[in-house]
Design a protein around this motif. Structure first.
Motif, mmCIF file in Angstrom:
data_model
loop_
_atom_site.group_PDB
_atom_site.id
_atom_site.type_symbol
_atom_site.label_atom_id
_atom_site.label_comp_id
_atom_site.label_asym_id
_atom_site.label_seq_id
_atom_site.Cartn_x
_atom_site.Cartn_y
_atom_site.Cartn_z
ATOM 1 N N THR A 3 -9.907 -4.563 -1.365
ATOM 2 C CA THR A 3 -8.972 -3.655 -2.000
ATOM 3 C C THR A 3 -8.844 -2.364 -1.204
ATOM 4 O O THR A 3 -9.800 -1.893 -0.580
ATOM 5 C CB THR A 3 -9.420 -3.329 -3.436
ATOM 6 O OG1 THR A 3 -8.546 -2.350 -3.989
ATOM 7 C CG2 THR A 3 -10.835 -2.798 -3.458
ATOM 8 N N ASP A 4 -7.647 -1.777 -1.221
ATOM 9 C CA ASP A 4 -7.398 -0.579 -0.420
ATOM 10 C C ASP A 4 -8.193 0.628 -0.896
ATOM 11 O O ASP A 4 -8.218 1.660 -0.225
ATOM 12 C CB ASP A 4 -5.908 -0.245 -0.400
ATOM 13 C CG ASP A 4 -5.325 -0.150 -1.799
ATOM 14 O OD1 ASP A 4 -6.098 -0.160 -2.760
ATOM 15 O OD2 ASP A 4 -4.082 -0.078 -1.915
ATOM 16 N N GLU A 5 -8.845 0.535 -2.060
ATOM 17 C CA GLU A 5 -9.736 1.608 -2.488
ATOM 18 C C GLU A 5 -10.927 1.759 -1.546
ATOM 19 O O GLU A 5 -11.578 2.808 -1.525
ATOM 20 C CB GLU A 5 -10.230 1.347 -3.909
ATOM 21 C CG GLU A 5 -9.122 1.344 -4.949
ATOM 22 C CD GLU A 5 -9.629 0.963 -6.320
ATOM 23 O OE1 GLU A 5 -10.859 0.933 -6.509
ATOM 24 O OE2 GLU A 5 -8.811 0.686 -7.213
ATOM 25 N N LYS B 243 -7.386 -12.365 -2.273
ATOM 26 C CA LYS B 243 -6.710 -11.113 -2.575
ATOM 27 C C LYS B 243 -7.340 -10.458 -3.787
ATOM 28 O O LYS B 243 -8.020 -11.089 -4.583
ATOM 29 C CB LYS B 243 -5.220 -11.374 -2.849
ATOM 30 C CG LYS B 243 -4.486 -11.977 -1.657
ATOM 31 C CD LYS B 243 -4.447 -11.022 -0.480
ATOM 32 C CE LYS B 243 -3.519 -11.497 0.614
ATOM 33 N NZ LYS B 243 -3.890 -12.773 1.209
ATOM 34 N N SER B 244 -7.040 -9.164 -3.933
ATOM 35 C CA SER B 244 -7.524 -8.440 -5.101
ATOM 36 C C SER B 244 -6.886 -8.999 -6.350
ATOM 37 O O SER B 244 -5.738 -9.418 -6.351
ATOM 38 C CB SER B 244 -7.193 -6.941 -4.967
ATOM 39 O OG SER B 244 -7.527 -6.254 -6.135
ATOM 40 N N ASP C 28 -14.154 -8.009 -4.924
ATOM 41 C CA ASP C 28 -13.815 -6.703 -5.508
ATOM 42 C C ASP C 28 -14.655 -6.360 -6.723
ATOM 43 O O ASP C 28 -14.321 -5.433 -7.460
ATOM 44 C CB ASP C 28 -12.330 -6.632 -5.890
ATOM 45 C CG ASP C 28 -11.446 -6.400 -4.684
ATOM 46 O OD1 ASP C 28 -11.955 -5.928 -3.659
ATOM 47 O OD2 ASP C 28 -10.243 -6.717 -4.758
ATOM 48 N N HIS D 166 0.836 -1.188 0.000
ATOM 49 C CA HIS D 166 0.000 0.000 0.000
ATOM 50 C C HIS D 166 0.876 1.244 0.000
ATOM 51 O O HIS D 166 1.836 1.356 0.763
ATOM 52 C CB HIS D 166 -0.901 -0.021 1.239
ATOM 53 C CG HIS D 166 -1.870 1.119 1.302
ATOM 54 N ND1 HIS D 166 -2.894 1.249 0.402
ATOM 55 C CD2 HIS D 166 -1.970 2.170 2.152
ATOM 56 C CE1 HIS D 166 -3.591 2.340 0.705
ATOM 57 N NE2 HIS D 166 -3.045 2.904 1.762
ATOM 58 N N ARG E 84 -6.974 2.745 -11.861
ATOM 59 C CA ARG E 84 -6.374 2.210 -10.644
ATOM 60 C C ARG E 84 -4.882 2.507 -10.584
ATOM 61 O O ARG E 84 -4.321 2.760 -9.512
ATOM 62 C CB ARG E 84 -6.618 0.695 -10.570
ATOM 63 C CG ARG E 84 -8.065 0.309 -10.383
ATOM 64 C CD ARG E 84 -8.181 -1.125 -9.896
ATOM 65 N NE ARG E 84 -7.602 -2.072 -10.832
ATOM 66 C CZ ARG E 84 -8.272 -2.692 -11.787
ATOM 67 N NH1 ARG E 84 -9.568 -2.447 -11.960
ATOM 68 N NH2 ARG E 84 -7.682 -3.558 -12.588
ATOM 69 N N ASP F 247 -3.097 4.518 -7.571
ATOM 70 C CA ASP F 247 -1.925 4.031 -6.835
ATOM 71 C C ASP F 247 -0.790 5.050 -6.862
ATOM 72 O O ASP F 247 -0.103 5.268 -5.860
ATOM 73 C CB ASP F 247 -1.446 2.702 -7.424
ATOM 74 C CG ASP F 247 -2.431 1.571 -7.189
ATOM 75 O OD1 ASP F 247 -3.258 1.693 -6.265
ATOM 76 O OD2 ASP F 247 -2.386 0.569 -7.932
#
Length: 1529
Positions: free
Chosen positions: A1290-1292, A1331-1332, A1086, A442, A1009, A1013
């Motif tokens: 997801t970190d979004e 995971k994503s 996701d 991240h 995306r 990032d």
């Protein structure tokens, strides 16, 4: 005799001999002579010759040659010269040089030459060669080579064909010993003129002429000579300028490959091997790196032939030159080059699964270079060049990362000249945005960015200073030639900015870097754009050579940066620049710069005012230019005093230089803007403000005078510079008093111009000044209408408003004067801008007045009715242009509550459409903000007639917001303002808007995306990157929408809204979930549905404490149904279990439902039992009063599940029982502990076997069972940050407490903001958590291993020269072998598949029933272009018997694929070389009437029940067996 001759079949010669034999041997030759003379007499120059006659003549001449049997003497009865001259004339007059007649004449010409004696042959050949030489010389000397073939009297194709014919005849004479080598050399003109002429034709630029020369003339000329002079000359000729036309160079080498790269399979007596030429290997490297697929194929073809040639010779090769790139070791090189060819050929494929297994071959090649030095490093770079130029981004990413690794391991920087050639393809690969996805951490730099840092660092570490300087300068030149996307450009700039300092960029490099700033400013993402500028500035500081720089160059360079995005005073970028300037600028340099830039005219010092002002402030901050006036020392004070003196007494100095005043005003504005800092005014800024303030009166007087003197349209830009100065003064608090004293005078002057007749530019200037005054009053004055004293705004603006409205100035722009009726295009553009600006200024005055004074609305409506104003706005929207849209909407927003809804809806719709017409401009955001403020205001939102329309527009905004990042933020921010200024009650009618905001956020495309990032990483840099202090990061705007909606929700809940509103909101959230889930019961992690359900659950968790009993019951029922019927993603399931736990905890009467859920779960969906077991455990942890009873009942319900068939249920049950037993011991629930003691022992034994050991341990250590508490961790931090993070979302979707605070979320609400302990922070997402999917492909690419068996496509050598001209040659040059006849086959797919099979195995000829079938889609879908590379002929089925007879006479063995009584088994049959294979019909086979014509029938032995095979399969088996016997033995 006549019938035989007119048939002109292929066997006509043999038939002619048999007939002539009947006439007797004594008169045989005489009869032949008579036939020849008769046929020649029928040929005349006046008429076109008959093709049949020419064919017969050719056959008879061949017969004559056979009869003479190599006799050197010429037949006296036959005038061969006459026949030769006649054919030459006919050839010259023939128009169709590609027709059959032309070819027949050439055949006659060749046979005639073969009949001549030495003297006649020498005479005729010499004459014709000289004539051809003249014609070809005329062709190449023509200025326009493309038109020469039409302009020349003699066509070059004719001359070349004649030369080919002559050379073929001479060669035949030589081979038959009729001529010795000396006589052959004497006949063919071998001199430099002829050779140079041939070389010129080869490179003439007319492709078909060059190919004809290469294919037909040069090989025969070479075979007629005894040395390789022509080959050497041609080689030197094509290697003098390789880069100009590499494709043509390779084409020449491919066509003449038997001479330049001779093989054992080709018997040539003369050659010139290029394997010992270093230039040849360098050319191959250039070809292998080429972007043209045809060039790469030709280069690979030549290289394979060269390596095969070296293998056959089995000798070592070493090139005697210092820059040799190739050498050959007969013992070790073979395996290395085999692997090289493997990876180069594989990289031509597009399928990733074929390429990835071969990529580790690179390590093998590097080992060969590093250990045994078998391979030159440039060949490894060729491989990496192909990898980095591939279509697939994961392959390119692998290549970049591994190149940097190998660069470091092999110390490639020591070969600096080699690396420079690789910079361009490397940077082209780096410019691909798709490479920067899939960050493993991240807020971290991408893998490619890290690789770039390592590469630049290794170059600096291992290279000499000269090589390092050349490398970074070349990098800069290459980068300047590439069109960059924002993300790759940032990564490259970041890598350069974080290299160690080394002086490699000079003064010229800063000019290139300035262009790079312009490249960065073209990016539409402000945050990345600013970061690129910051990194570029840091890179310049680290890599610039101080000794080669001067102040003027640096000032020009720094002036290209935007202060609002990077080089702002007070930021880290500014401070670093100040320290940098101190390194190479002295006080004398600073003084000279200031003096020169102020005294020299603009055309001498080509610097922008922004660049000059910025450098002056930098010099002051660097203590190189004093601020205060010290004697005659050059200082900032002296500078200001000097430049502002032009304004002194400007009201009395009528002839003062306007140009100097304009230039000074621009410089003053730039100094004010550049000296501004967020830290407050310092000595430098105070000095500037002080001197400017002292001359403010004169400046305003000057501007007032310009208002009267600006009369020309060309003054448009000058007027805007004055307006920019006024705007700068309005922003300064220190200038308020001075400006206030001049407002009345400026206003009077402007009104004076508007009232009197004046030029259009004066009207424009005056209206703009009035607009500036209205802005100034709105900003610095407050309405005092409600107080006892007079209102300044009403007093000053009342007269202006009265004049503008009553005199109809709003929609009455200036009219062109007579001198302006005919304008140039540029002036017409200025006129349009001026008109639009005039209308925008007028409506801005009205809008500012309405928004700054309480009584303004009454005054305006007293001058003009609401209906008339609405009509005026509609007219202004049509004529005012885009710039007038914002003030028009501001005016409409003020009168909207007074208008009839029916009258304004169309106007609102027009405004909406016009706003989106500005989508690609920066004005879009200002216009959209004005539109939302116009609609979403308390008086409009509370009007019932508008509510449905507002909901529709809010829905449109959320829909468009999925593609337009940041759009929804404007709406939700406006709603926050309304809730704060009026009351949260206003939201009760707009529950749908709140639900859309709480669940907003699309699944962005991969490119978006990647940008997100990158922005997140830039934010993590903090103060290191100045953009973080100057602009907000727009990468988290979707999360910000939800965070602001959450703030609205908390405010509404805290304001005491009724339970009815909370219940309505809860129902709307559940309904949205049901509506989206109605089509799908299963969904991916996701995905859009997963994210929506996740957000719905987050909102419901926040609402949970506010629910009444009835609402809670409905929610429990929905949760029960959802858990029973759907298989949820972990994050959704966690929240549903948590929410159900809290509902049962706060509503004890609902707990009995839990036992019913257990029963239903066992019956409907056993997998749901895991969730209900988790709820039992979480509820047992929070219950205190009823803990013993509840735990006992829970253990009884869970115990049967320990033996369930479902593994997950069994695992959850066993783990939960252990946890509950431990809880009983901790809480001293002795009765329950004693009761289940045996169970405890059994569980301890059970979990020690099989998969249960590790799985139980994982579940026990999971945060949900080890640290999470349903009550203590009920915070916004857990709901919106910790739980998504730990559930693998997801970190979004992560919304940190800092973001919540920045969006206005308060600590004072019914739910805490942050956790009181750090228990959850210590956990990470479990390894088993999904995971994503982002970056999965890249991760897979990083774990590639080499396998021995890899998929490899067959690449035949001849297929690597895909040319139409060579295709015909391939058709002619196939050796006599197998002919496959498929005339009886009807099915087009079978025909197409057979065509592909025959071409793949080199069949000589493929015969079909109709050539039209090869054009059909069904045929071509199976042949896949094979029909282009194999000779195909047509034989109708009814002509098949005659065709077979002809082929038998030609020596072919006729083989039929058929099962007969006497058929031979295929494995027992021996194929002759000349064989014809006849395939039968799919249903009927070979007809009975055809079988007698066959020599043999062959069948395929079978063991199955079905009696026959598909005809395509049958043909393939026969063709393969022939191939096995004839070609592979």
């Amino acid at each position: 005799m006549t019938s035989i001759l007119t048939g002109a079949s292929e066997s006509s010669t043999s038939e002619l001999i048999s007939v002539l034999n009947l006439l007797g041997d004594d008169k045989l030759e005489d009869n032949v002579n008579r036939i020849i003379l008769g046929l020649v007499s029928s040929l005349t120059v006046e008429t076109s010759p008959d093709i049949k006659t020419l064919n017969i003549l050719t056959s008879v001449l061949k017969l004559k040659n056979k009869l003479r049997d190599g006799t050197a003497a010429e037949d006296s009865l036959l005038d061969c010269k006459h026949i030769f001259n006649l054919c030459s004339l006919l050839i010259d007059r023939n128009s169709d040089i590609k027709g059959q007649c032309f070819n027949c004449l050439c055949d006659v010409l060749q046979q005639t030459l073969l009949l001549m004696g030495k003297d006649s042959l020498y005479s005729c050949v010499t004459n014709v060669v000289i004539k051809c030489q003249k014609d070809l010389t005329l062709f190449v000397n023509n200025a326009d080579i493309e038109e020469s073939k039409y302009a020349c009297s003699s066509r070059p194709e004719v001359s070349l064909r004649i030369l080919e014919t002559v050379c073929a005849a001479v060669l035949h004479k030589h081979d038959s010993s009729a001529l010795n080598q000396y006589e052959t050399d004497s006949i063919i003109l071998r001199n430099d003129d002829v050779y140079n002429l041939i070389l010129t034709i080869v490179c003439c630029g007319v492709e078909h002429i060059a190919i004809q020369t290469l294919q037909s003339v040069i090989p025969k000329v070479i075979m007629c000579t005894t040395d390789n002079t022509l080959l050497q000359k041609l080689w030197r000729h094509i290697t003098t300028n390789v880069d100009s036309d590499l494709s043509h160079t390779f084409q020449i080498l491919c066509i003449l490959i038997q001479f330049y790269l001779p093989s054992d399979l080709q018997n040539v007596h003369m050659s010139y091997s290029v394997t010992k030429e270093n230039m040849f290997w360098k050319m191959l490297q250039i070809g292998l790196r080429s972007a043209d697929p045809l060039v790469r194929k030709r280069a690979l073809y030549l290289m394979k032939r060269a390596v095969v040639s070296l293998c056959q010779n089995n000798t070592s090769v070493s090139l005697n030159c210092p820059d040799a790139v190739f050498w050959w070791d007969s013992t070790d090189s073979s395996e290395v080059w085999e692997q090289f060819f493997l990876i180069i050929e594989t990289l031509e494929e597009k399928q990733v699964h074929i390429i990835k297994p071969v990529l580790p071959v690179v390590d093998f090649l590097c080992a060969s270079y590093n250990k045994s030095n078998i391979l030159h490093v440039s060949w490894i770079l060729c491989v990496f060049c192909r990898i980095i130029s591939h279509y697939n981004s994961s392959i390119v990413k692998w290549g970049i990362i591994n190149f940097v690794r190998i660069h470091r391991e092999l110390h490639l920087s020591r070969n600096g000249y080699v690396i420079l050639e690789f910079v361009r393809p490397f940077m082209n690969g780096v410019s691909n945005s798709a490479l920067y996805s899939g960050n493993t951490e991240h807020s971290s730099l991408s893998e490619v960015g890290e690789a770039l840092k390592d590469l630049f660092e290794s170059v600096i570490t291992e290279s000499s200073y000269g090589d390092c300087r050349a490398f970074f300068c070349h990098v800069l030149d290459v980068m300047n030639s590439i069109s960059w996307a924002p993300v790759p450009l940032f990564n490259v700039m970041y890598a350069l900015a974080h290299t160690r300092s080394i002086p490699v960029w000079n003064k010229q490099s800063l000019g290139i870097l300035k262009d790079f700033v312009s490249e960065a400013l073209g990016c539409q993402y402000i945050f990345i754009r600013g970061a690129v500028q910051c990194m570029l500035l840091n890179a310049t500081i680290h890599l610039a050579d101080h000794d080669s720089l001067d102040v003027y160059t640096v000032a020009d360079y720094l002036g290209s940066f935007r202060s609002s995005e990077s080089l702002k005073r007070g930021t880290s970028a500014w401070q670093d620049t100040v320290k940098w300037i101190q390194m190479f600028v002295s006080k004398d340099d600073a003084a000279r710069f200031v003096t020169m830039t102020l005294s020299a005219p603009d055309d001498v010092v080509c610097l922008s005012m922004r660049g000059v002002a910025r450098m002056v402030i930098l010099l002051c901050d660097a203590a190189l230019l004093p601020c205060c006036m010290i004697d005659k020392t050059c200082s900032l004070a002296n500078l200001l005093y000097s430049i502002l003196s032009c304004f002194h007494n400007c009201d009395k100095r009528l002839y003062a230089s306007e140009a100097e005043q304009n230039r000074t005003l621009q410089l003053v504005v730039c100094l004010l803007n550049e000296s501004h800092t967020a830290c407050g005014d310092d000595l430098i800024r105070k000095t500037i403000i002080s001197y400017v303030n002292s001359m403010m009166d004169q400046i305003f007087i000057c501007i007032s005078r310009r208002m009267l003197s600006a009369i020309h349209l060309q003054d448009y830009h000058l007027v805007n510079s004055y307006l920019l100065a006024l705007s700068s003064f309005a922003d300064e608090v220190d200038f308020v008093l001075q400006a206030k004293t001049h407002l009345s005078k400026l206003q009077d002057t402007a009104l004076q111009v508007l009232v009197a007749p004046a030029p259009p530019m004066s009207y424009y200037f005056s209206m703009k000044v009035l607009s500036w005054i209205s802005h100034w009053l709105q900003k610095h004055c407050h309405c005092t209408c409600d107080a006892s004293g007079p209102c300044v705004i009403l007093q000053r603006q009342g007269l202006v408003i009265h004049h503008i409205i009553c005199e109809r100035r709003l929609n009455s722009p200036p009219v062109k004067q007579n001198t302006e009726l005919e304008l140039t295009r540029d002036l017409q553009t200025l006129w349009g801008r001026m008109i639009s600006g005039y209308l925008e200024a007028g409506w801005s005055v009205v809008a500012d007045f309405l928004h700054s004074c309480h009584k303004a609305e009454d005054l305006v409506l007293s001058l003009r009715s609401v209906e008339d104003i609405v009509s005026d706005i509609a007219s202004a929207l049509e004529i005012g242009g885009r710039s007038a849209l914002v003030p028009l909407m501001n005016v409409l927003g003020k009168i909207l509550p007074r208008c009839l809804v029916s009258e304004t809806l169309k106007l609102i719709s027009i405004c909406w459409s016009m706003v989106f017409e500005l989508r690609k401009t920066e004005l879009f955001w200002t216009a959209m903000e004005a539109f939302i403020q116009m609609l979403f205001q308390p008086l409009v939102m509370t009007t019932a007639a508008y509510q449905d329309h507002l909901l529709q527009y809010s829905y449109k905004i959320f829909s468009h917001g999925e593609a337009i990042v940041g759009l929804c933020n404007i709406l939700i921010t406006q709603l926050q303002k309304l809730a704060a200024l009026s009351s949260p009650d206003i939201l009760q009618r707009y529950c749908a808007v709140l639900v859309d905001a709480l669940t907003f956020g699309p699944v962005h495309r991969r490119d978006r995306r990647i940008i997100t990032d990158t922005c997140r990483f830039i934010s993590s840099l903090g103060k290191q990157c100045s953009i973080n202090d100057l602009a907000s990061n727009d990468c988290c705007v979707d999360s910000e929408v939800r965070a602001r909606a959450l703030q609205l929700l908390l405010v509404a809940c805290g304001s005491g809204l009724s339970h009815q509103f909370v219940g309505k909101l809860m129902d709307a959230l559940v309904l949205k979930d049901r509506a989206e889930s109605s089509h799908k019961t299963r969904y991916y992690g996701d995905s859009q549905l997963h994210r929506l359900k996740h957000r719905v659950m987050q909102s419901l968790l926040v609402l949970e404490p506010l629910l009444d009993v009835e609402t809670a019951e409905r929610l429990v029922q929905w949760l029960q149904d959802s858990l029973l019927m759907e298989s949820q993603q972990p994050s959704v399931r966690y929240q549903q279990e948590w929410l159900l736990t809290r509902l049962l905890y706060h509503h004890p009467h609902l707990r009995d439902r839990l036992w019913d859920m257990f029963q239903q779960g066992r019956q409907k969906r056993p997998g749901s039992m895991c969730s209900f077991i988790a709820v039992l455990y979480q509820l047992a942890c929070v219950l205190i009063d009823e803990e013993e009873v509840f735990v006992g009942r829970s253990m009884r319900e869970i115990l049967p599940c320990c033996m369930a068939q479902h593994f997950s249920v069994r695992l959850y049950a066993q783990t939960t029982l252990q946890k509950l037993i431990a809880l009983c011991k901790a809480q001293r629930l002795d009765r329950v502990s004693t009761e289940y003691y045996i169970v405890e022992l059994s569980l301890q034994a059970s979990v020690k076997h099989g998969n249960a050991v590790k799985n139980v341990h994982k579940l026990q250590e999971d945060f949900y069972f080890s640290a999470f508490h349903p009550v203590e961790h009920y915070t916004l931090e857990t709901i919106f940050y910790d739980l998504p993070r730990l559930a693998g979302v997801t970190d979004e979707e992560w919304i940190s407490p800092d973001l919540l605070r920045s969006c206005g979320v308060s600590e004072m609400s019914h739910i805490d903001l942050v956790n009181s302990n750090c228990a959850l922070k210590q956990f990470a997402a479990a390894a088993w958590m999904p995971k994503s999917s982002v970056g999965a492909e890249d991760d897979a690419a990083s774990t590639i291993r080499l396998h021995k068996n890899v998929q490899k496509k067959l690449v035949p050598w001849h297929a690597m020269i895909p040319e139409q001209d060579l295709a015909s040659e391939l058709r002619q040059k196939r050796q006599e072998g197998l002919i496959v006849v498929a005339s009886l086959i009807d099915c087009l797919p079978n025909l197409g598949g057979l065509c592909r099979t025959c071409e793949g195995f080199g069949v000589s000829e493929y015969v079909v029933g109709s050539l039209k079938s090869t054009e059909d889609k069904q045929f071509r879908s199976l042949s896949v272009s094979a029909e282009q590379w194999i000779p195909i002929s047509e034989v109708k089925p009814h002509l098949l018997s005659r065709y077979l007879e002809v082929k038998r006479k030609d020596g072919y063995t006729l083989v039929g694929a058929e099962q007969t009584a006497n058929s031979t088994r295929l494995n027992d049959f021996k194929f002759p070389q000349k064989a014809l294979l006849l395939l039968g019909n799919e249903r009927e086979g070979i007809p009975p009437d055809i079988l007698p014509f066959l020599d043999v029938c062959v069948e395929i032995p079978q063991q199955g029940i079905v009696r026959s095979l598909n005809v395509h399969v049958t043909g393939a088996l026969f063709v393969w067996e022939y191939m096995r016997q004839q070609a592979l033995t």
